[in-house]
Design a protein around this motif. Structure first.
Motif, PDB file in Angstrom:
ATOM      1  N   LEU A 164       0.853  -1.193   0.000  1.00 49.72           N
ATOM      2  CA  LEU A 164       0.000   0.000   0.000  1.00 49.72           C
ATOM      3  C   LEU A 164       0.887   1.241   0.000  1.00 49.72           C
ATOM      4  N   VAL A 165       0.458   2.263  -0.741  1.00 45.99           N
ATOM      5  CA  VAL A 165       1.156   3.548  -0.773  1.00 45.99           C
ATOM      6  C   VAL A 165       0.263   4.589  -0.105  1.00 45.99           C
ATOM      7  N   LEU A 166       0.780   5.210   0.956  1.00 49.39           N
ATOM      8  CA  LEU A 166       0.095   6.330   1.612  1.00 49.39           C
ATOM      9  C   LEU A 166       0.736   7.587   1.047  1.00 49.39           C
ATOM     10  N   LEU A 167       0.006   8.280   0.175  1.00 49.89           N
ATOM     11  CA  LEU A 167       0.615   9.259  -0.729  1.00 49.89           C
ATOM     12  C   LEU A 167       0.050  10.663  -0.524  1.00 49.89           C
ATOM     13  N   ASP A 168       0.870  11.555  -0.012  1.00 51.63           N
ATOM     14  CA  ASP A 168       0.458  12.949   0.138  1.00 51.63           C
ATOM     15  C   ASP A 168       0.388  13.599  -1.248  1.00 51.63           C
ATOM     16  N   ILE A 169      -0.517  14.552  -1.412  1.00 51.47           N
ATOM     17  CA  ILE A 169      -0.654  15.229  -2.707  1.00 51.47           C
ATOM     18  C   ILE A 169       0.420  16.296  -2.890  1.00 51.47           C
ATOM     19  N   MET A 170       0.590  17.134  -1.864  1.00 52.04           N
ATOM     20  CA  MET A 170       1.533  18.247  -1.970  1.00 52.04           C
ATOM     21  C   MET A 170       2.927  17.775  -1.569  1.00 52.04           C
ATOM     22  N   LEU A 171       3.751  17.467  -2.575  1.00 44.53           N
ATOM     23  CA  LEU A 171       5.091  16.955  -2.329  1.00 44.53           C
ATOM     24  C   LEU A 171       6.124  17.751  -3.118  1.00 44.53           C
ATOM     25  N   PRO A 172       7.346  17.863  -2.603  1.00 43.82           N
ATOM     26  CA  PRO A 172       8.417  18.468  -3.402  1.00 43.82           C
ATOM     27  C   PRO A 172       8.791  17.576  -4.589  1.00 43.82           C
ATOM     28  N   VAL A 173       9.294  18.184  -5.627  1.00 44.50           N
ATOM     29  CA  VAL A 173       9.833  17.540  -6.834  1.00 44.50           C
ATOM     30  C   VAL A 173       8.732  16.990  -7.724  1.00 44.50           C
ATOM     31  N   VAL A 174       8.006  15.974  -7.259  1.00 45.03           N
ATOM     32  CA  VAL A 174       6.901  15.394  -8.040  1.00 45.03           C
ATOM     33  C   VAL A 174       5.685  15.315  -7.125  1.00 45.03           C
ATOM     34  N   ASN A 175       4.537  15.848  -7.561  1.00 45.27           N
ATOM     35  CA  ASN A 175       3.365  15.837  -6.679  1.00 45.27           C
ATOM     36  C   ASN A 175       2.666  14.475  -6.686  1.00 45.27           C
ATOM     37  N   GLY A 176       1.808  14.290  -5.682  1.00 46.15           N
ATOM     38  CA  GLY A 176       1.152  13.009  -5.497  1.00 46.15           C
ATOM     39  C   GLY A 176       0.231  12.610  -6.634  1.00 46.15           C
ATOM     40  N   ILE A 177      -0.419  13.586  -7.260  1.00 42.86           N
ATOM     41  CA  ILE A 177      -1.320  13.271  -8.375  1.00 42.86           C
ATOM     42  C   ILE A 177      -0.535  12.661  -9.531  1.00 42.86           C
ATOM     43  N   ASP A 178       0.595  13.263  -9.876  1.00 40.08           N
ATOM     44  CA  ASP A 178       1.408  12.719 -10.967  1.00 40.08           C
ATOM     45  C   ASP A 178       1.972  11.347 -10.612  1.00 40.08           C
ATOM     46  N   ILE A 179       2.364  11.172  -9.353  1.00 38.48           N
ATOM     47  CA  ILE A 179       2.878   9.873  -8.920  1.00 38.48           C
ATOM     48  C   ILE A 179       1.804   8.805  -9.041  1.00 38.48           C
ATOM     49  N   CYS A 180       0.587   9.123  -8.595  1.00 35.66           N
ATOM     50  CA  CYS A 180      -0.518   8.166  -8.676  1.00 35.66           C
ATOM     51  C   CYS A 180      -0.793   7.769 -10.122  1.00 35.66           C
ATOM     52  N   LYS A 181      -0.825   8.742 -11.017  1.00 33.94           N
ATOM     53  CA  LYS A 181      -1.041   8.450 -12.435  1.00 33.94           C
ATOM     54  C   LYS A 181       0.025   7.506 -12.979  1.00 33.94           C
ATOM     55  N   GLN A 182       1.279   7.796 -12.628  1.00 38.39           N
ATOM     56  CA  GLN A 182       2.380   6.979 -13.147  1.00 38.39           C
ATOM     57  C   GLN A 182       2.339   5.558 -12.589  1.00 38.39           C
ATOM     58  N   ILE A 183       2.015   5.419 -11.316  1.00 34.74           N
ATOM     59  CA  ILE A 183       1.920   4.083 -10.725  1.00 34.74           C
ATOM     60  C   ILE A 183       0.785   3.291 -11.352  1.00 34.74           C
ATOM     61  N   ARG A 184      -0.358   3.946 -11.566  1.00 36.69           N
ATOM     62  CA  ARG A 184      -1.511   3.247 -12.132  1.00 36.69           C
ATOM     63  C   ARG A 184      -1.274   2.801 -13.576  1.00 36.69           C
ATOM     64  N   ALA A 185      -0.268   3.344 -14.222  1.00 36.15           N
ATOM     65  CA  ALA A 185       0.047   2.917 -15.586  1.00 36.15           C
ATOM     66  C   ALA A 185       0.634   1.510 -15.616  1.00 36.15           C
ATOM     67  N   PHE A 186       1.132   1.007 -14.459  1.00 38.21           N
ATOM     68  CA  PHE A 186       1.746  -0.318 -14.467  1.00 38.21           C
ATOM     69  C   PHE A 186       1.368  -1.184 -13.267  1.00 38.21           C
ATOM     70  N   SER A 187       0.658  -0.646 -12.292  1.00 38.99           N
ATOM     71  CA  SER A 187       0.396  -1.417 -11.077  1.00 38.99           C
ATOM     72  C   SER A 187      -0.972  -1.098 -10.487  1.00 38.99           C
ATOM     73  N   ASN A 188      -1.570  -2.111  -9.824  1.00 37.48           N
ATOM     74  CA  ASN A 188      -2.822  -1.881  -9.098  1.00 37.48           C
ATOM     75  C   ASN A 188      -2.592  -1.913  -7.584  1.00 37.48           C
ATOM     76  N   VAL A 189      -1.350  -1.618  -7.159  1.00 38.06           N
ATOM     77  CA  VAL A 189      -1.061  -1.543  -5.736  1.00 38.06           C
ATOM     78  C   VAL A 189      -2.046  -0.588  -5.058  1.00 38.06           C
ATOM     79  N   ALA A 190      -2.456  -0.921  -3.839  1.00 38.04           N
ATOM     80  CA  ALA A 190      -3.395  -0.070  -3.112  1.00 38.04           C
ATOM     81  C   ALA A 190      -2.770   1.305  -2.844  1.00 38.04           C
ATOM     82  N   ILE A 191      -3.565   2.360  -3.061  1.00 36.82           N
ATOM     83  CA  ILE A 191      -3.089   3.735  -2.854  1.00 36.82           C
ATOM     84  C   ILE A 191      -4.131   4.515  -2.049  1.00 36.82           C
ATOM     85  N   ILE A 192      -3.679   5.146  -0.972  1.00 33.98           N
ATOM     86  CA  ILE A 192      -4.516   6.081  -0.219  1.00 33.98           C
ATOM     87  C   ILE A 192      -3.899   7.467  -0.374  1.00 33.98           C
TER      88      ILE A 192
END
Length: 226
Positions: A50-78
């Protein structure tokens, strides 16, 4: 039995320390990133439950990270947000996250959400769903019809997988909301109707005139038996 691993991505170190401590108390192992840099590569090359993912992050924000992860994985994300109004925006983006938590939050509440999401997350094995000319790969969100890839969003994929998994069964819109959005409740019946419309359209882009999803008026939807 090996411990489940929680990846905590949070730039506020005091919050991260509390979440890590509570996770260890609940028997989880943890990994921690204080910015978005390197998170996607870590998920690609390591076992994370599971990934506990804040939205407001330095360098790469959580929304972009979630999109990129969902392109290859169905790991649980909160997703974690400090603004409640962002939840509607997140839903509109159809990121495919499993749940949302708003700051300030109780660590006990977060642990309860993690436990619920992990309990509902797909288990390893049986990750390929086949029916008729359809083939759905749950681990990669890949949907094929007659061998051609369907360009489904994460939510559309979940809805199609639900219907295909129980051909002939009628699912109410509430059933579909609970499956596709998990803990999120701010979804209307119209949202589901629009998703079904989009799925039908994408099916017919590959096979014109083919409509295997039937509307059961006043109830919901079902995938037709052959």
């Amino acid at each position: 039995m090996s411990k489940q691993t929680i990846l905590i991505v949070e730039d506020e170190e005091n919050i991260a320390e509390v979440l890590i401590a509570y996770s260890h108390q609940q028997g989880y192992s943890t990994e921690y990133f204080k910015s978005g840099q390197g998170v996607v590569d870590f998920v690609k090359h390591n076992t994370v439950d599971l990934v506990l993912l804040d939205i407001m992050l330095p360098v790469v924000n959580g929304i972009d990270i979630c999109k990129q992860i969902r392109a290859f994985s169905n790991v649980a994300i909160i997703m974690v947000t400090a603004k409640r109004q962002e939840i509607d925006k997140l839903i509109g983006l159809e990121l495919g996250a499993d749940d949302y938590v708003c700051k300030p939050f109780s660590p006990k509440e977060v642990m309860a959400r993690i436990k619920t999401v992990l309990r509902r997350a797909p288990q390893s094995g049986n990750n390929v769903l086949k029916h008729s000319a359809f083939e759905l790969h749950k681990d990669s969100y890949l949907a094929l019809l007659h061998g051609q890839q369907m360009s489904l969003t994460a939510v559309e994929f979940k809805i199609l997988a639900l219907l295909l998994g129980k051909v002939g069964r009628v699912f109410s819109r509430e059933d579909i909301i609970q499956h596709a959005y998990r803990e999120t409740t701010d979804i209307s019946d119209r949202n589901i109707d629009n998703h079904i419309k989009n799925i039908r359209k994408k099916i017919q882009e590959i096979e014109a005139g083919f409509n295997p999803i039937s509307t059961v008026y006043g109830v919901g939807y079902k995938f037709l038996k052959e």
